[in-house]
Motif scaffolding. Structure first.
Motif, PDB file in Angstrom:
ATOM      1  N   SER A   1       0.849  -1.181   0.000  1.00 47.03           N
ATOM      2  CA  SER A   1       0.000   0.000   0.000  1.00 47.03           C
ATOM      3  C   SER A   1       0.891   1.238   0.000  1.00 47.03           C
ATOM      4  O   SER A   1       1.879   1.284   0.734  1.00 47.03           O
ATOM      5  CB  SER A   1      -0.915   0.017   1.229  1.00 47.03           C
TER       6      SER A   1
ATOM      7  N   SER B   1      -0.574   5.358   3.854  1.00 49.24           N
ATOM      8  CA  SER B   1      -0.317   3.961   3.488  1.00 49.24           C
ATOM      9  C   SER B   1      -1.088   2.993   4.368  1.00 49.24           C
ATOM     10  O   SER B   1      -1.339   1.849   3.983  1.00 49.24           O
ATOM     11  CB  SER B   1       1.182   3.662   3.582  1.00 49.24           C
ATOM     12  N   ASP B   2      -1.465   3.430   5.566  1.00 50.55           N
ATOM     13  CA  ASP B   2      -2.211   2.561   6.486  1.00 50.55           C
ATOM     14  C   ASP B   2      -3.714   2.565   6.229  1.00 50.55           C
ATOM     15  O   ASP B   2      -4.428   1.711   6.763  1.00 50.55           O
ATOM     16  CB  ASP B   2      -1.967   3.007   7.942  1.00 50.55           C
TER      17      ASP B   2
ATOM     18  N   LYS C   1      -5.402  -0.968   2.964  1.00 49.29           N
ATOM     19  CA  LYS C   1      -4.558  -2.148   2.754  1.00 49.29           C
ATOM     20  C   LYS C   1      -5.416  -3.275   2.180  1.00 49.29           C
ATOM     21  O   LYS C   1      -6.635  -3.279   2.373  1.00 49.29           O
ATOM     22  CB  LYS C   1      -3.939  -2.569   4.095  1.00 49.29           C
ATOM     23  N   PRO C   2      -4.844  -4.190   1.405  1.00 51.76           N
ATOM     24  CA  PRO C   2      -3.409  -4.414   1.254  1.00 51.76           C
ATOM     25  C   PRO C   2      -2.816  -3.883  -0.041  1.00 51.76           C
ATOM     26  O   PRO C   2      -1.621  -4.044  -0.270  1.00 51.76           O
ATOM     27  CB  PRO C   2      -3.323  -5.941   1.268  1.00 51.76           C
ATOM     28  N   ASP C   3      -3.599  -3.273  -0.916  1.00 52.57           N
ATOM     29  CA  ASP C   3      -3.077  -2.936  -2.246  1.00 52.57           C
ATOM     30  C   ASP C   3      -3.792  -1.698  -2.773  1.00 52.57           C
ATOM     31  O   ASP C   3      -4.768  -1.805  -3.515  1.00 52.57           O
ATOM     32  CB  ASP C   3      -3.284  -4.139  -3.186  1.00 52.57           C
TER      33      ASP C   3
END
Length: 337
Positions: free
Chosen positions: A81, A95-96, A99-101
Motif C-alpha cells: 500500500s 499507506s495505512d 490495505k493491502p493494495d
C-alpha cells in the motif's frame, strides 16, 4: 502457548526471517529505480522522496505510486500500500488507510477531511499510554490534537507532545535520509514485551541471552563495538528502571554482552519480582577497527578463551547467513546448538 491452550487445533508456522529480509531487499532495489532517496523505516516500510524524479517519468505522484504497486505485485509477488503526501508522517498514515493494495494521496487541501477524524492513535509514535493520557484531556482524534494548544501538549507530554502536534498539523519536516547518509550509530538495543510476566532467574536469563544475541549480531553488521551494556526493566505497573555497566574492553561478542547484562540484573532485581519487558542496549560505541586493547601477561588464558569464543560466534554468524537466522538457536546452557 496461551493461543494453543485456547485453540488446540491452531497450526503454528515458524517465521522465515531470512526470506522476509530477502524480499525487503528486492522491494527496496525496485524503489531505487525511481529515486536514490530511499529510507527503509523497517523490514516492510520505506520512505521515498520522488520530488526530483517525477519530471523524468512524466507521471503524477499518484500514477507513479500505482506503477510501483503494480511492479512489486507482478515482479516480486507481494502487495503493498502506498501513501503519498508532502510530509513523511502523512505519507505513513496514508499507506495505512487502504490495505493491502492501494494508493492514497494526502494533500494540503484534503488532510483535514481524511486524517483529522481518525483516532489519535493513528499518529506514528502515539502509543497506548500516550493515547490514554490524551483521552484524559478530552483529546480523542487527530483533529482534536491538532487544535490543542501546542505549549499545553508539550507541558503534558514533553518533546513527544510537540512532535505529535507538528505531525497532526502537517508541519513535520523530517527529510528522507538514505542508509549511507544516516548519522553514526550511537547505540544498538533490542527489547521485548513478554506475553506473561517473567519471575524466575532462568526465565530472565534466557530472555537476556536472546536479546543480547540480537544486539551482538547488529553490532557486527554495523562494524561497531560497545564499551557499556544497559538494561531496561519494566514491571507490570509500567515502572521502568534503567541501569548500565561498563564492559572490560570493547566488544561485540554475545557472551560478553549477555554476561554483563546478567550482572546488571543481579545487582538490580530480586528473583520473584515480576518483569513485563526487558531491553538490552549496547552503549558507548566505537568503530571495530578503532577498538584497541592492552593485553597483560596475566590475562593470557582469558584472552585465549575470548579468541575461541570469537571464532565460534563468527562461525555461527556465517551459518545463520547461509541457512537462516533460526538455523542455530541458543540452548538452555547458553551454548549454540
Amino acid at each position: 502457548w496461551q493461543a494453543k491452550k485456547l485453540c488446540p487445533e491452531l497450526v503454528l508456522v515458524p517465521p522465515r526471517h531470512d526470506r522476509y529480509a530477502e524480499i525487503s531487499r528486492q522491494v527496496n532495489a525496485l524503489y531505487m529505480q525511481y529515486t536514490d532517496l530511499v529510507e527503509p523505516a523497517s523490514i516492510d516500510e520505506s520512505y521515498l522522496d520522488v520530488t526530483g524524479s517525477l519530471p523524468h517519468f512524466g507521471l503524477s505522484a499518484h500514477a507513479l505510486g500505482d506503477q510501483v504497486r503494480r511492479r512489486v505485485r507482478e515482479e516480486i509477488g507481494i502487495t503493498i500500500s502506498v501513501g503519498i503526501s508532502f510530509c513523511k508522517a502523512f505519507a505513513k498514515m496514508g499507506s495505512d488507510l487502504k490495505k493491502p493494495d492501494a494508493t492514497t494521496e494526502i494533500t494540503r487541501e484534503n488532510y483535514r477531511d481524511i486524517l483529522w477524524p481518525l483516532p489519535v492513535g493513528a499518529l506514528l509514535y502515539a502509543g497506548k499510554r500516550t493515547c490514554e493520557q490524551l483521552r484524559m484531556q478530552g483529546i480523542h482524534t487527530v483533529g482534536d490534537l491538532a487544535r490543542t494548544d501546542r505549549q499545553a501538549l508539550a507541558a503534558l507530554l514533553g518533546r513527544g507532545g510537540d512532535a505529535l502536534w507538528l505531525a497532526a498539523n502537517g508541519l513535520e519536516d523530517a527529510p528522507v535520509v538514505p542508509p549511507d547518509e544516516q548519522p553514526a550509530v550511537k547505540s544498538v538495543g533490542n527489547g521485548r514485551t513478554f506475553p506473561r510476566d517473567l519471575v524466575t532467574y532462568d526465565e530472565v536469563r534466557r530472555a537476556l541471552i536472546t536479546l543480547s544475541d540480537e544486539v551482538a549480531t547488529r553490532l557486527r553488521e554495523a562494524h561497531m563495538m560497545c564499551r557499556a551494556v544497559q538494561v531496561s526493566i519494566k514491571d507490570p505497573k509500567l515502572k521502568v528502571i534503567v541501569r548500565q555497566m561498563q564492559v572490560g574492553r570493547p566488544t561485540w561478542q554475545r557472551r560478553e554482552i549477555s554476561d554483563t547484562a546478567l550482572k546488571v540484573m543481579a545487582a538490580n532485581w530480586r528473583e520473584g519480582a515480576p518483569i513485563r519487558a526487558l531491553t538490552v542496549t549496547a552503549e558507548n560505541l566505537i568503530p571495530a577497527d578503532q577498538a584497541t586493547e592492552q593485553i597483560s601477561l596475566f590475562d593470557a588464558v582469558p584472552q585465549k578463551q575470548r579468541e575461541k569464543q570469537e571464532k565460534l560466534e563468527r562461525a555461527v554468524l556465517q551459518l545463520r547467513k547461509k541457512y537462516g537466522a533460526d538455523s542455530i538457536l541458543l540452548g538452555p546452557g547458553d551454548e549454540e546448538h
